[in-house]
Design a protein around this motif. Structure first.
Motif, PDB file in Angstrom:
ATOM      1  N   ARG A 217      24.834 -30.769 -48.936  1.00 18.68           N
ATOM      2  CA  ARG A 217      24.956 -32.273 -48.844  1.00 18.68           C
ATOM      3  C   ARG A 217      25.932 -32.387 -49.795  1.00 18.68           C
ATOM      4  N   ASP A 219      26.349 -34.990 -52.038  1.00 19.00           N
ATOM      5  CA  ASP A 219      25.683 -35.610 -53.301  1.00 19.00           C
ATOM      6  C   ASP A 219      25.211 -34.474 -54.252  1.00 19.00           C
ATOM      7  N   TYR A 224      31.390 -34.385 -56.212  1.00 15.18           N
ATOM      8  CA  TYR A 224      31.227 -35.685 -55.690  1.00 15.18           C
ATOM      9  C   TYR A 224      30.369 -36.469 -56.652  1.00 15.18           C
ATOM     10  N   ARG A 246      34.130 -39.285 -47.641  1.00 12.92           N
ATOM     11  CA  ARG A 246      33.139 -40.029 -46.850  1.00 12.92           C
ATOM     12  C   ARG A 246      33.321 -39.327 -45.688  1.00 12.92           C
ATOM     13  N   PHE A 248      30.943 -37.237 -42.491  1.00 13.93           N
ATOM     14  CA  PHE A 248      29.848 -37.126 -41.811  1.00 13.93           C
ATOM     15  C   PHE A 248      29.593 -36.147 -40.889  1.00 13.93           C
ATOM     16  N   GLN A 502      21.541 -40.336 -44.568  1.00 13.41           N
ATOM     17  CA  GLN A 502      22.529 -39.614 -45.352  1.00 13.41           C
ATOM     18  C   GLN A 502      22.205 -38.398 -46.062  1.00 13.41           C
ATOM     19  N   SER A 506      25.750 -36.521 -44.692  1.00 10.95           N
ATOM     20  CA  SER A 506      26.758 -36.526 -45.589  1.00 10.95           C
ATOM     21  C   SER A 506      27.129 -35.228 -46.347  1.00 10.95           C
ATOM     22  N   PRO A 525      36.282 -43.360 -43.445  1.00  8.34           N
ATOM     23  CA  PRO A 525      35.200 -42.411 -42.886  1.00  8.34           C
ATOM     24  C   PRO A 525      35.873 -41.292 -41.918  1.00  8.34           C
ATOM     25  N   LYS A 593      26.143 -48.569 -41.646  1.00  5.76           N
ATOM     26  CA  LYS A 593      25.669 -47.576 -40.745  1.00  5.76           C
ATOM     27  C   LYS A 593      24.416 -48.174 -39.811  1.00  5.76           C
TER      28      LYS A 593
END
Length: 664
Positions: A217, A219, A224, A246, A248, A502, A506, A525, A593
């Motif tokens: 991920r 984060d 990031y 950003r 996805f 997320q 993400s 995005p 979202k």
């Protein structure tokens, strides 16, 4: 079967197996001698102590086997457990017969002796549990030698001068695994290669390297903004690369994520998804879907893939279409999930009380092995003037999270007593909402997850170093991304394939274009479906018109575009959380979202102000909800569901996925 040997035997397996071979006779002798002394002293009805002790020892061995079978945790109704218990009860009755009725049951003594029983009880669970036929054969031979020992003693008569000594056959049985292992290692099956029938070299085009950090991920990367420095090399790379902030994933697990990465299509269009609804199996990518590797291959590229995720990155799932070379070897597991009844799981549980045994849970090749194999593939495939496309898949940040030292202790929180079974139990408890994840549990698994990311980061640095050493760095499009994320208790989920929040969607995306020297950050995005057209545009090739992705080389044209994701509930999640919807759709647009569930449930989040998705705005902001809902309706109308549902489910494929931990 030797021609299909594709497993990798790691040092961890040899060390653990050696320990078991040393412990097996010691534990057997202890159990057998103890039973012999206790029972033989009570049941001296054979005219001599040796026979009574021998049969009492055999009885004790079977009793110990039954105790281990009952002790080992297993799901309710497990067929293997029932069979193991049935075999144990039958052997217990047979081994007790000479003790209770010595005159009538004397004929069974040679068959139910300590040596034959030891070999049978050692070999049978292995033969039943391992997926690899090579190891099934080795275990079956081991058990068969035990039977032969008993039969030889019986058929050749009681006269020891004419009988084949059991100890000789037993010695042969103990040596047989080493002999078979030496043969298997001497003739490994090479990685799959396909004939080169492609176009002439595409002179002047850049090379392409795509590295997927499976299950990572965004984060949890320091690049990031994560508080732990998990990606020091990627932070350095960002000084001369483009970071897409950003991005996805189009779904929440490996198969649809990689299929979208390679085809530029959303899952409902490429069809490589969970078999809906509440699926036990996954659907392959159809052969008529054109992949990035096929397009590059057709335009003169050498296409090479080295993958750790052997669950889905295989020829039969369609994701490897277009790759001339595929290295999808997998390690022989120390503790296969299917092998529940035997010495291995019991000894591991005992060792885990005092030592760190987490490396025994390895299920995939580690990052160092993938990088090394990737470099070797480039060395073997190198052709002057011919560009290459190298795809690498790293699985270290996927459960069971077992990075090697020193990465396992790089970040605080590790509990060396934790095992993969602890993780499985945690998933069941948290996802079924019996309890939330505990702080110590989360700290342990996150510390190992973060350590695994740091380990991959170091291996990516090694790969880049090789490209620089060979003078290829400035001629290469270098892409680092992930196929989906992972949850650690958020919204009462642990793992992935569970939600469209997320933590599961993400993902990072870093691209270093040939000759790039200045950093760039892109905030529009984006989706994994954009990677394919971006690479094709950067190589000077045209992307297929019918795909859903768009080139990120012109991000200003994508600012108003919605991004889509979808997920289907698997059987494990349906069992743990029966009220969870069969399917979910999500759309990202204008910082908002929207998640729509089967049955009509809606969740609306403002990701700019509420990145953790704690405040559902669906009932509070009608205008915003209507605007995002319209974009979702437009997208669904443009992208109809095209998955081809199978007529039946292959039980062998279910078993394979179960042994890798994808089905519990």
């Amino acid at each position: 079967m030797l021609a299909h040997y594709r497993e990798v035997v790691k040092p961890t397996l040899w060390r653990f197996t050696t320990l078991l071979w040393l412990l097996y006779p010691v534990l057997g002798a202890f159990v057998g001698a103890s039973a012999g002394l206790l029972l033989g002293a009570l049941l001296r009805r054979h005219g001599g102590h040796s026979t009574g002790y021998r049969q009492a020892a055999a009885f004790g061995l079977v009793a110990a086997y039954l105790a281990a079978t009952l002790w080992t945790p297993a799901p309710p109704g497990d067929l293997r457990r029932l069979v193991a218990l049935g075999v144990g009860v039958a052997l217990l009755a047979a081994s007790s017969a000479p003790l209770l009725w010595p005159r009538r049951a004397g004929w069974i003594q040679p068959v139910i002796g300590p040596w034959p029983l030891s070999l049978l009880l050692l070999g049978a669970p292995l033969a039943a549990g391992y997926e690899s036929w090579n190891w099934k054969i080795a275990a079956a031979v081991l058990a068969s030698v035990g039977v032969a020992a008993a039969a030889g003693d019986r058929l050749l008569g009681a006269d020891e001068s004419r009988a084949v000594p059991i100890r000789h056959l037993a010695g042969l049985a103990l040596a047989m695994p080493a002999v078979l292992g030496a043969i298997l290692l001497a003739v490994p099956d090479p990685p799959q290669a396909r004939p080169d029938t492609q176009a002439p070299p595409a002179g002047g085009r850049p090379n392409v390297v795509v590295a997927v950090m499976d299950t990572v991920r965004a984060d949890h990367l320091s690049l990031y903004g994560y508080s732990r420095d998990t990606t020091p090399w990627l932070r350095t790379l960002a000084g001369e690369a483009t970071v897409y902030r950003r991005v996805f994933a189009p779904s929440n697990f490996t198969l649809p994520g990689h299929a979208s990465l390679f085809t530029g299509l959303y899952p409902r269009a490429h069809g490589a998804i969970l078999y809906p609804p509440r699926a036990a199996l996954t659907l392959p990518l159809e052969a008529d879907r054109e992949t990035l590797a096929e397009i590059l291959n057709r335009n003169g590229y050498r296409t090479l893939a080295v993958v750790a995720n052997t669950a889905f990155l295989r020829r039969d799932y369609g994701l490897m279409q277009g790759f001339q070379f595929l290295d999808a070897r997998e390690p022989v597991q120390c503790l296969p999930l299917a092998v529940r009844y035997g010495l291995r799981p019991a000894v591991r549980e005992l060792l885990a009380l005092a030592w760190d045994t987490q490396r025994l849970d390895e299920r995939f090749r580690d990052a160092a092995a993938i990088t090394t194999a990737g470099i070797e593939a480039l060395e073997k495939a190198g052709e002057a003037g011919r560009p290459f496309f190298l795809f690498l898949n790293y699985m270290d940040a996927h459960e069971p999270y077992v990075p090697p030292a020193p990465y396992d202790r790089l970040f605080p929180g590790k509990n060396p007593r934790k095992t993969y079974q602890d993780y499985v139990k945690l998933v069941e408890d948290v996802v079924s909402e019996k309890r939330p994840i505990r702080t110590a549990e989360r700290e342990h698994f996150v510390s190992q997850y973060d350590g695994a990311i740091a380990y991959i980061d170091a291996e990516l640095r090694r790969l880049a170093g090789y490209l620089k050493q060979r003078g290829l760095w400035d001629k290469t499009i270098f892409v680092v991304t992930s196929d989906h994320g992972e949850t650690f208790g958020e919204h009462n989920f642990v793992g992935h394939t569970q939600s469209l929040y997320q933590p599961e969607l993400s993902v990072p995306l870093i691209i270093r274009y040939p000759g790039q020297t200045a950093p760039e950050a892109v905030d529009v995005p984006a989706s994994l479906v954009d990677v394919m057209p971006t690479i094709l545009t950067a190589t000077g090739l045209r992307a297929p018109a019918e795909i859903h992705g768009r080139s990120l080389l012109a991000p200003e044209a994508l600012a108003d575009r919605p991004v889509f994701a979808e997920a289907y509930t698997d059987n494990d999640l349906a069992r743990l959380r029966p009220r969870h919807p069969d399917s979910q759709l999500a759309v990202f647009h204008a910082g908002l979202k929207l998640i729509v569930s089967a049955g009509g449930g809606e969740e609306l989040y403002d990701l700019e102000r509420d990145p953790e998705e704690r405040r559902n705005l669906a009932s509070a902001d009608g205008a915003a909800l209507q605007a995002v809902r319209r974009r979702l309706d437009e997208l669904l109308e443009r992208v109809p569901f095209q998955a081809k549902l199978p007529k039946s489910v292959d039980p062998k494929e279910l078993e394979r996925l179960r042994n890798l931990g994808y089905i519990r």
